[in-house]
Design a protein around this motif. Structure first.
Motif, short mmCIF file in Angstrom:
data_model
loop_
_atom_site.label_atom_id
_atom_site.label_comp_id
_atom_site.label_asym_id
_atom_site.label_seq_id
_atom_site.Cartn_x
_atom_site.Cartn_y
_atom_site.Cartn_z
N ALA A 6 -0.44 6.96 7.01
CA ALA A 6 -1.16 5.86 7.63
C ALA A 6 -0.36 4.56 7.62
O ALA A 6 -0.60 3.67 8.43
CB ALA A 6 -2.49 5.64 6.91
N PHE A 7 0.62 4.46 6.72
CA PHE A 7 1.40 3.24 6.59
C PHE A 7 2.81 3.35 7.18
O PHE A 7 3.57 2.39 7.16
CB PHE A 7 1.50 2.84 5.11
N MET A 8 3.12 4.53 7.70
CA MET A 8 4.47 4.78 8.21
C MET A 8 4.57 4.51 9.70
O MET A 8 3.63 4.72 10.46
CB MET A 8 4.87 6.22 7.91
N GLN A 51 -1.41 15.92 -0.16
CA GLN A 51 -2.45 14.89 -0.17
C GLN A 51 -1.88 13.48 -0.10
O GLN A 51 -2.31 12.67 0.73
CB GLN A 51 -3.33 15.06 -1.40
N ILE A 52 -0.92 13.18 -0.96
CA ILE A 52 -0.35 11.83 -0.98
C ILE A 52 0.48 11.61 0.28
O ILE A 52 0.46 10.53 0.88
CB ILE A 52 0.47 11.58 -2.25
N GLY A 53 1.21 12.64 0.70
CA GLY A 53 2.02 12.53 1.92
C GLY A 53 1.16 12.19 3.13
O GLY A 53 1.52 11.34 3.95
N ARG A 54 0.02 12.84 3.23
CA ARG A 54 -0.91 12.57 4.34
C ARG A 54 -1.39 11.12 4.26
O ARG A 54 -1.44 10.42 5.28
CB ARG A 54 -2.08 13.53 4.28
N ALA A 55 -1.74 10.66 3.07
CA ALA A 55 -2.21 9.28 2.90
C ALA A 55 -1.12 8.26 3.22
O ALA A 55 -1.39 7.23 3.83
CB ALA A 55 -2.73 9.08 1.48
N GLN A 68 0.83 -1.20 0.00
CA GLN A 68 0.00 0.00 0.00
C GLN A 68 0.87 1.25 0.00
O GLN A 68 0.57 2.22 -0.71
CB GLN A 68 -0.93 0.03 1.22
N PHE A 69 1.93 1.24 0.79
CA PHE A 69 2.84 2.37 0.83
C PHE A 69 3.48 2.59 -0.54
O PHE A 69 3.52 3.71 -1.04
CB PHE A 69 3.93 2.18 1.88
N GLU A 70 3.98 1.53 -1.15
CA GLU A 70 4.64 1.65 -2.45
C GLU A 70 3.70 2.20 -3.52
O GLU A 70 4.11 2.99 -4.37
CB GLU A 70 5.21 0.30 -2.89
N GLU A 71 2.45 1.79 -3.48
CA GLU A 71 1.48 2.29 -4.47
C GLU A 71 1.34 3.81 -4.35
O GLU A 71 1.41 4.53 -5.35
CB GLU A 71 0.12 1.61 -4.28
#
Length: 93
Positions: free
Chosen positions: A79-81, A72-76, A17-20
């Motif tokens: 969740a995986f970090m 936007q992408i950084g915020r998303a 999910q992070f890589e995507e």
């Protein structure tokens, strides 16, 4: 020329999910004026990644940090970090 290396640890099992999301960030960031290089790398440590970035100047770095896709992408991705990224800012000599 300025460089940035952002080291990120991803929660176990969340790598795909992070890589995507991270690859969406890479593609959008490469289109920015003043961005000379933007890539995602896996380190030798499981679950650890690094964004390696090069910019023409400080204005290009600031434009990246203020861009919609970065926010936007950084915020998303957050969740995986596992914790905050470690960011190393570099200046070419």
């Amino acid at each position: 020329m300025l460089g940035v290396v952002a080291q990120i640890t991803v929660k176990q099992g969340a790598e795909a999910q992070f890589e995507e999301l991270a690859n969406q960030m890479v593609q959008a960031s490469r289109q920015e004026e003043g961005c000379l290089e933007y890539g995602l790398w896996r380190t030798e440590v499981a679950g650890q990644y690094a964004f390696v970035e090069r910019y023409k100047d400080e204005a290009a770095v600031e434009a990246h940090r203020k861009s919609d896709h970065f926010r936007q992408i950084g915020r998303a991705m957050g969740a995986f970090m596992e914790g905050a990224p470690t960011v190393l800012r570099l200046t070419a000599v």
